[in-house]
Design a protein around this motif. Structure first.
Motif, PDB file in Angstrom:
ATOM      1  N   UNK A   9     -32.459  16.135  -6.434  1.00  0.00           N
ATOM      2  CA  UNK A   9     -33.009  15.167  -5.473  1.00  0.00           C
ATOM      3  C   UNK A   9     -31.974  14.855  -4.389  1.00  0.00           C
ATOM      4  N   UNK A  10     -30.747  14.551  -4.816  1.00  0.00           N
ATOM      5  CA  UNK A  10     -29.693  14.176  -3.862  1.00  0.00           C
ATOM      6  C   UNK A  10     -29.412  15.300  -2.871  1.00  0.00           C
ATOM      7  N   UNK A  11     -29.466  16.529  -3.340  1.00  0.00           N
ATOM      8  CA  UNK A  11     -29.119  17.662  -2.471  1.00  0.00           C
ATOM      9  C   UNK A  11     -30.138  17.870  -1.354  1.00  0.00           C
ATOM     10  N   UNK A  12     -31.347  17.336  -1.523  1.00  0.00           N
ATOM     11  CA  UNK A  12     -32.383  17.483  -0.492  1.00  0.00           C
ATOM     12  C   UNK A  12     -32.547  16.225   0.360  1.00  0.00           C
ATOM     13  N   UNK A  13     -31.679  15.233   0.179  1.00  0.00           N
ATOM     14  CA  UNK A  13     -31.818  13.968   0.909  1.00  0.00           C
ATOM     15  C   UNK A  13     -31.527  14.139   2.396  1.00  0.00           C
ATOM     16  N   UNK A  14     -32.367  13.509   3.228  1.00  0.00           N
ATOM     17  CA  UNK A  14     -32.065  13.357   4.654  1.00  0.00           C
ATOM     18  C   UNK A  14     -31.360  12.032   4.913  1.00  0.00           C
ATOM     19  N   UNK A  15     -31.611  11.072   4.017  1.00  0.00           N
ATOM     20  CA  UNK A  15     -30.982   9.746   4.062  1.00  0.00           C
ATOM     21  C   UNK A  15     -30.718   9.355   2.615  1.00  0.00           C
ATOM     22  N   UNK A  16     -29.531   8.829   2.345  1.00  0.00           N
ATOM     23  CA  UNK A  16     -29.187   8.425   0.979  1.00  0.00           C
ATOM     24  C   UNK A  16     -28.887   6.932   0.980  1.00  0.00           C
ATOM     25  N   UNK A  17     -29.419   6.211  -0.015  1.00  0.00           N
ATOM     26  CA  UNK A  17     -29.248   4.758  -0.095  1.00  0.00           C
ATOM     27  C   UNK A  17     -28.657   4.399  -1.455  1.00  0.00           C
ATOM     28  N   UNK A  18     -27.646   3.542  -1.447  1.00  0.00           N
ATOM     29  CA  UNK A  18     -27.039   3.030  -2.675  1.00  0.00           C
ATOM     30  C   UNK A  18     -27.279   1.531  -2.696  1.00  0.00           C
ATOM     31  N   UNK A  19     -27.936   1.027  -3.736  1.00  0.00           N
ATOM     32  CA  UNK A  19     -28.243  -0.407  -3.792  1.00  0.00           C
ATOM     33  C   UNK A  19     -28.112  -0.938  -5.225  1.00  0.00           C
ATOM     34  N   UNK A  20     -27.431  -2.073  -5.349  1.00  0.00           N
ATOM     35  CA  UNK A  20     -27.356  -2.735  -6.652  1.00  0.00           C
ATOM     36  C   UNK A  20     -26.428  -2.081  -7.643  1.00  0.00           C
ATOM     37  N   UNK A  21     -25.558  -1.209  -7.173  1.00  0.00           N
ATOM     38  CA  UNK A  21     -24.618  -0.552  -8.086  1.00  0.00           C
ATOM     39  C   UNK A  21     -23.248  -0.457  -7.428  1.00  0.00           C
ATOM     40  N   UNK A  22     -22.218  -0.653  -8.229  1.00  0.00           N
ATOM     41  CA  UNK A  22     -20.841  -0.635  -7.724  1.00  0.00           C
ATOM     42  C   UNK A  22     -20.294   0.781  -7.610  1.00  0.00           C
ATOM     43  N   UNK A  23     -21.094   1.772  -8.005  1.00  0.00           N
ATOM     44  CA  UNK A  23     -20.658   3.182  -8.008  1.00  0.00           C
ATOM     45  C   UNK A  23     -19.485   3.406  -8.962  1.00  0.00           C
ATOM     46  N   UNK A  24     -19.456   2.612 -10.025  1.00  0.00           N
ATOM     47  CA  UNK A  24     -18.414   2.790 -11.040  1.00  0.00           C
ATOM     48  C   UNK A  24     -18.966   3.440 -12.311  1.00  0.00           C
TER      49      UNK A  24
END
Length: 232
Positions: free
Chosen positions: A162-177
């Motif tokens: 899914x990520x590899x086909x993204x035109x726009x990527x959104x990160x919400x509610x996560x610290x990315x840890x």
């Protein structure tokens, strides 16, 4: 293939917290007063399965009572103009309740049970409770359909796709840890804009990315993002 631009959203506990679902753990490694190692590991299950069942039964009850918030609805509404794919670390069903049609649950789904001997045997739960003595077709006790610490994340390869086909990527509610979810940005094509919604600007590794920060809580930030994307 859809002619709409594809938005891929990585969502975490922060978006569910605004609907009254407590975040997974605090700084002490506790989850609502329980040691995470006791309720979210295969070892905890082996030691005291009845306690683990009860813990998730209470969480499930809370999820069934919870309602999506403005952030969940904003993501669902974006489907009118974009192809939206949500990869969530959350085990609740609030994205689906809000109307999102494509949701990948990296860490499992609390409203389902699974066999404790075969992870491929997954069943819907009628109501809020998995009872002690309820078994799968192989005769083993049913457990929550949740990915615990130390277990593989079986849907991660699909999330990468899914990520590899993204035109726009959104990160919400996560610290990315939380890994492996935090690694998804590594699979995004170059020059894809990444919108990060977080009241405290997180320290995002790899400044080669095209980051745009919205320093607001999930619901406010997603409404703002929706307006930005529709304008563009």
């Amino acid at each position: 293939m859809s002619s709409k631009n594809k938005i891929v959203v990585l969502s975490g506990a922060g978006i569910s917290a605004e609907s009254g679902i407590p975040t997974f753990r605090d700084a002490n490694g506790l989850w609502e007063g329980y040691d995470v190692m006791d309720v979210a590991t295969p070892e905890g299950w082996a030691k005291n399965p009845k306690m683990v069942l009860d813990f998730y039964n209470q969480r499930r009850r809370a999820v069934l009572d919870a309602h999506p918030n403005a952030g969940h609805f904003a993501l669902a509404e974006l489907e009118e103009d974009f192809e939206v794919s949500i990869v969530t670390q959350n085990i609740d069903n609030l994205h689906e309740k809000a109307g999102s049609s494509k949701v990948l649950h990296l860490h499992g789904e609390i409203l389902k049970s699974q066999s404790s001997v075969d992870e491929n045997l997954v069943y819907p739960i009628d109501g809020w409770e998995i009872k002690w003595g309820e078994t799968c077709e192989k005769g083993s006790q049913l457990r929550p359909n949740v990915v615990w610490f130390g277990e593989a994340v079986p849907l991660f390869d699909r999330a990468i796709m899914e990520a590899s086909f993204a035109d726009i990527f959104v990160v919400v509610g996560t610290s990315m840890q939380v890994y492996p979810a935090a690694q998804l940005v590594d699979f995004i094509s170059e020059n894809v804009p990444i919108y990060v919604i977080d009241p405290k600007k997180p320290d995002m590794m790899g400044q080669k990315y095209d980051f745009h920060f919205i320093e607001k809580k999930a619901s406010e930030g997603l409404i703002e993002l929706k307006n930005i994307l529709l304008k563009n």
